[in-house]
Scaffold this active site. Structure first.
Site, mmCIF file in Angstrom:
data_model
loop_
_atom_site.group_PDB
_atom_site.id
_atom_site.type_symbol
_atom_site.label_atom_id
_atom_site.label_comp_id
_atom_site.label_asym_id
_atom_site.label_seq_id
_atom_site.Cartn_x
_atom_site.Cartn_y
_atom_site.Cartn_z
ATOM 1 N N ASP A 1 0.580 -35.248 14.490
ATOM 2 C CA ASP A 1 -0.358 -36.280 14.090
ATOM 3 C C ASP A 1 0.346 -37.307 13.207
ATOM 4 O OD1 ASP A 1 -2.438 -35.080 15.434
ATOM 5 O OD2 ASP A 1 -3.302 -34.131 13.663
ATOM 6 N N TYR B 1 0.829 -1.211 0.000
ATOM 7 C CA TYR B 1 0.000 0.000 0.000
ATOM 8 C C TYR B 1 0.865 1.265 0.000
ATOM 9 C CZ TYR B 1 -4.332 -2.616 0.717
ATOM 10 O OH TYR B 1 -5.397 -3.450 0.557
ATOM 11 N N GLU C 1 1.912 -30.381 17.529
ATOM 12 C CA GLU C 1 1.200 -29.766 16.407
ATOM 13 C C GLU C 1 0.033 -28.885 16.844
ATOM 14 O OE1 GLU C 1 0.356 -32.647 13.355
ATOM 15 O OE2 GLU C 1 -1.180 -31.405 12.417
#
Lengths: 353, 353
Positions: free
Chosen positions: B239, B97, B187
């Site tokens: 996991d 910007y 995790e």
């Protein structure tokens, strides 16, 4: 043990006692479960958030079809009782796995979540009271606020640049001390760090809260507590698009899905500080064109009872007319400092008079 | 000003000086930009992460087509020089910007990101050194570690249950003191809170790190610094599925996309602590069947040079054979405490001998 936990423990024990007493008296145990169907979710104009109506279902141990659900609810209740006694918490996911060892286990996570929600409603407590925590942590908080968690005091000016993180166990936080006059919450961590760097906490005597997108339950509860217990006005500065509006509105007026706990989560006095369609025009902000999905969503908001006051109707219609949206960070067009030096003072002046 | 900032400022100034000197000497200024094309991203067996090869392009102010890109790079360099001088940072979005006011602005965010990355590579610094910060904050850290950010000291045992949040300005953190022997990263925040509640930090003399899914750059840099500066072994417990494996692997061996900064982010000595296919069998964990997308991903991992050692090949093949995956939280089948009381001690024993 905190007061809320003591109350919840008592309610859990009473639930069990009632069932046992019924059985001892040779009555068939029954549990009234308020309905969460769409037809029973009502927007309450006085409370300014969704509530549950007075429809309910009755689950009876005399009905073979309902045996399983009542059994599951009692197992969950027992699990939560043990959690509270041990001063522990668990995620819904953990409970789902724990339930593998129960006589009436769950077919899937959804079934387990539903039963937990039933229990919240039956007892009139939140899942956090039951020790069942959401996966996600809450917002980042920076500024002159000291809280206590157990025997630890945390000064949100001295927790590092990324601030104090609101834990899921938000009702166990005690507000020890503060020296701020308001709260300014922003949607992105980019804007949070901008406000910290530009010393917005000093300029506006405020707490800076970084929402990280859609506000977590813990964040919503924390903002409500700041507003009601510490009497701090809460302002929310998000992106100027339907998603930014709605992140603010869920903080302000809660969600339909959580109608049974909105009275604990919604902050009806919180105010949207921008970015509005009017800001886009007045500040000549860099914009993106509204996409089809934005337009559909804005039209939905116009039909949503939470957006019925004049301010929202005007701004949503104006955005549909100019067909443009703008991000918070777009104020950087005028330099990194502009949002804190110019925009926020002007908007606060407008809102606080 | 920190050493890294001083060095970066010097490099930025030298870049500008070189161009001016060339012009004064009537030479055409040229900038060598190492190539980031796939053919120049090479897995380095010694370093155990991806690096950039020696291909490069030359951008010349004598080539009309390249004028724009060189102009943009010099504007970005100037912007970063000012950031460092003021002790500030900005997000890439903010810079995009800000660039609206430049003579050579960007067509879109992607163009702006690419030029920033070019500058990192040309100067051999990270975007964080340049003051260009990612949007997202890092992981949550709990345990006996005291850090300093500026003039504030933070004790990661006293930052609240949700711990100390690693800020994007990770290289400005000083390690003041610690009393731990290892780091265990997990995790999910659900597992992080489990470890905190079960006092894993005491049982294993460890720091507990909650990754919140894919590790942020700040987290990866922080883990590397813990490993190299404090000589702490780093273990990652995720996991048991291809996504959990890969979250760990990106921490261990970096990513192809960031080949130019992996030497700052990768921790090749970090070890995967589980959940493995072998664990699924040995601990008789609750599982879900592998979905088609899991199988495709696992086969991709088998072809990935980062997974070429015996351990990974065996575990991936075994998972493809049993066609099952399991989450970290599935250990709750044996009770909430099991993961800390039984699983982690057994796995640590296995890894540390």
């Amino acid at each position: 043990m905190k007061n809320r936990k003591v109350k919840t423990l008592k309610k859990l024990k009473n639930l069990g006692k009632r069932i046992i007493t019924d059985i001892q008296n040779k009555k068939i145990p029954k549990i009234k479960v308020p309905s969460r169907s769409t037809s029973n979710i009502i927007y309450d104009d006085n409370k300014r958030h969704y509530v549950l109506g007075d429809k309910y279902g009755v689950r009876s141990l005399g009905n073979v079809k309902q045996l399983r659900k009542i059994g599951q609810m009692l197992y969950v209740a027992n699990f939560c009782k043990e959690l509270i006694k041990k001063g522990k918490t668990a995620t819904l996911r953990e409970m789902y796995y724990v339930s593998e060892g129960w006589d009436v286990d769950f077919n899937d996570q959804q079934e387990s979540n539903n039963i937990s929600e039933d229990l919240e409603i039956v007892l009139g407590v939140t899942r956090e009271d039951l020790g069942l925590l959401p996966e996600e942590d809450g917002a980042s908080v920076y500024g002159k606020l000291t809280v206590r968690e157990g025997d630890i005091e945390i000064d949100a000016m001295k927790a590092g640049k990324s601030g104090y993180t609101i834990p899921p166990t938000v009702d166990e936080i005690e507000f020890v001390d503060h020296d701020v006059e308001r709260v300014i919450a922003v949607e992105t961590m980019g804007m949070y760090h901008r406000l910290v760097q530009e010393k917005a906490h000093k300029k506006f005597d405020c707490l800076i809260v970084g929402l990280k997108g859609q506000a977590a339950r813990a964040t919503r509860r924390f903002l409500k507590r700041l507003n009601e217990e510490l009497k701090l006005p809460v302002y929310i500065c998000n992106d100027g698009d339907p998603w930014g509006f709605h992140i603010a509105m869920v903080i302000i007026s809660g969600s339909a899905k959580l109608a049974h706990v909105n009275h604990e989560l919604a902050t009806p006095n919180a105010k949207f500080l921008g970015v509005t369609a009017t800001d886009i025009i007045n500040y000549d902000l860099p914009t993106d064109p509204l996409e089809e999905v934005d337009i559909i969503r804005l039209k939905e908001l116009l039909r949503d009872p939470r957006y019925k006051d004049e301010f929202w109707r005007r701004e949503i219609k104006k955005m549909l007319k100019i067909k443009k949206k703008a991000e918070q960070q777009s104020f950087s067009k005028y330099g990194l400092e502009y949002v804190v030096d110019t925009y926020l003072p002007e908007k606060l002046e407008e809102l606080e008079g």
